[in-house]
Design an enzyme around this catalytic site. Structure first.
Site, PDB file in Angstrom:
ATOM      1  N   LEU A  70       0.403  -0.694   0.127  1.00  0.00           N
ATOM      2  CA  LEU A  70      -0.042   0.087   0.341  1.00  0.00           C
ATOM      3  C   LEU A  70       0.790   1.431   0.114  1.00  0.00           C
ATOM      4  CD1 LEU A  70      -2.993  -1.011   2.715  1.00  0.00           C
ATOM      5  CD2 LEU A  70      -2.458  -1.270   0.214  1.00  0.00           C
ATOM      6  N   CYS A 169      15.210  -3.563 -28.935  1.00  0.00           N
ATOM      7  CA  CYS A 169      14.364  -4.530 -28.721  1.00  0.00           C
ATOM      8  C   CYS A 169      15.316  -3.760 -26.789  1.00  0.00           C
ATOM      9  CB  CYS A 169      14.244  -5.670 -28.733  1.00  0.00           C
ATOM     10  SG  CYS A 169      15.065  -6.698 -28.452  1.00  0.00           S
ATOM     11  N   CYS A 186      14.675  -7.570  -2.180  1.00  0.00           N
ATOM     12  CA  CYS A 186      13.937  -6.523  -2.034  1.00  0.00           C
ATOM     13  C   CYS A 186      13.580  -6.362  -0.949  1.00  0.00           C
ATOM     14  CB  CYS A 186      11.866  -7.044  -2.711  1.00  0.00           C
ATOM     15  SG  CYS A 186      11.644  -7.425  -4.344  1.00  0.00           S
TER      16      CYS A 186
HETATM   17 ZN    ZN Z   1      16.864  -6.986 -29.410  1.00  0.00          ZN
END
Ligand code: ZN
Lengths: 276, 68
Positions: A70, A169, A186
């Site tokens: 939250l 990409c 994390c």
């Molecule tokens: Zn690529």
């Protein structure tokens, strides 16, 4: 498809923009956008896309809302703790604009389900929290020529780029997932909630520009910012002829799942181990 | 000699390789960085052979895997 009076009024601040206009708003209303991850990035992206009137919004997330979410996942509220994230997000989107059709996928993306999930959408937003998913989304989008927005956040930093077929990409810049032991967990890393909001909102803006076909997308550019110093920078990138997925001799020709677990998965495993 | 690192000018010793620059600049986790030299991606295996020249523009691009 003509907009009714309520829609003309609701979207008047879009329509008044000459770059959007009635035509652009109609494209948004007919747009189909998939958000993978209804968390830090997906939450603000979903709110803005809902407010913008995107006709169909798909949400993919296998998790349930927990209290630690939250602080940044602004589409989820305190009473939603314990509810599937896709359900919680769907409810908010429908409150913002009941005309929007929300399609939910309460699952994670894997090599064997992602193709089917992304099929019907015009544009994909990567709001996932782990490298296997980020590389999988890139690969499936390159292979099926699907435009998408990449997003990543860490602490006070964010980065994002947009892919359309023929342009650089994600793997042109980041060839393969980093080694497992190099990825900070994390709990070690943390993130300023507002950074997630900044980045997810940029991703929503990219999706909307793509849908209306106007403006300049983050193509062959990686936008990087640090909110601690509040510095923004765009790094020019280019298609890499040695890219393993979009290069001249691709070595990745089918989808694969990387072993590296998501960091929250790590935490759960750790908790279970401690319990056991 | 002068080079640009992440858009900012920095004076470095002559003859440094990309691998050495990563150490000099205290990049803690080189595995978490992708390097672009004058707009071109440098393969990880070539970090130590790639020697920097005056006015090079180098970008350290960090992996960012978060999103939730
Ligand atoms: Zn690529």
């Amino acid at each position: 498809m003509a907009m009714n009076d309520a829609q003309l009024e609701r979207f008047s601040r879009h329509i008044i923009l000459k770059e959007v206009g009635i035509e652009g708003q109609e494209k948004i209303i007919q747009g189909k956008i998939l958000i993978i991850g209804a968390g830090g990035l997906g939450a603000p992206a979903a709110l803005y896309l809902a407010a913008a009137g995107v006709g169909i919004i798909g949400l993919v997330d296998g998790d349930k809302v927990d209290l630690t979410n939250l602080q940044r996942q602004v589409i989820h509220f305190t009473p939603d703790v314990g509810k599937p994230k896709v359900t919680s997000a769907k409810e908010k989107i429908e409150l913002i604009n009941p005309d929007i059709k929300v399609i939910t996928y309460q699952e994670r993306v894997f090599a064997d389900n992602i193709l089917e999930i992304i099929g019907g959408y015009d544009f994909i937003i990567d709001g996932t929290d782990n490298f296997p998913a980020k590389f999988l989304i890139n690969d499936v989008c390159v292979m099926t020529q699907k435009p998408f927005s990449h997003g990543g956040i860490l602490r006070f930093d964010g980065q994002t780029m947009t892919y359309v077929p023929g342009r650089a990409c994600y793997r042109c810049i980041f060839k393969e997932p980093p080694p497992k032991n190099a990825v900070p967990s994390c709990s070690q890393a943390g993130v300023l909630g507002a950074v997630a909001g900044m980045l997810g909102t940029i991703q929503a803006a990219e999706a909307l520009k793509f849908i209306i076909g106007k403006g300049e997308l983050l193509l062959n550019r990686l936008l990087i910012f640090n909110a601690f110093k509040m510095e923004f920078r765009t790094v020019r990138t280019q298609r890499n002829s040695q890219c393993p997925v979009c290069g001249s001799k691709p070595t990745i020709t089918s989808l694969e799942d990387y072993e590296q677990p998501a960091c929250d998965l790590h935490l759960k495993e750790d908790i279970n181990e401690n319990k056991g | 000699m002068r080079i640009k690192i992440n858009g900012k000018e920095q004076v470095i010793e002559k003859g440094l390789s990309v691998a050495e620059l990563l150490i000099v600049n205290k990049v803690e986790m080189p595995d978490m960085v992708s390097v672009q030299l004058n707009g071109e991606f440098v393969r990880r295996g070539k970090f130590s052979q790639t020697v920097l020249k005056e006015n090079d523009e180098i970008d350290f691009l960090y992996f960012m895997g978060g999103g939730k």
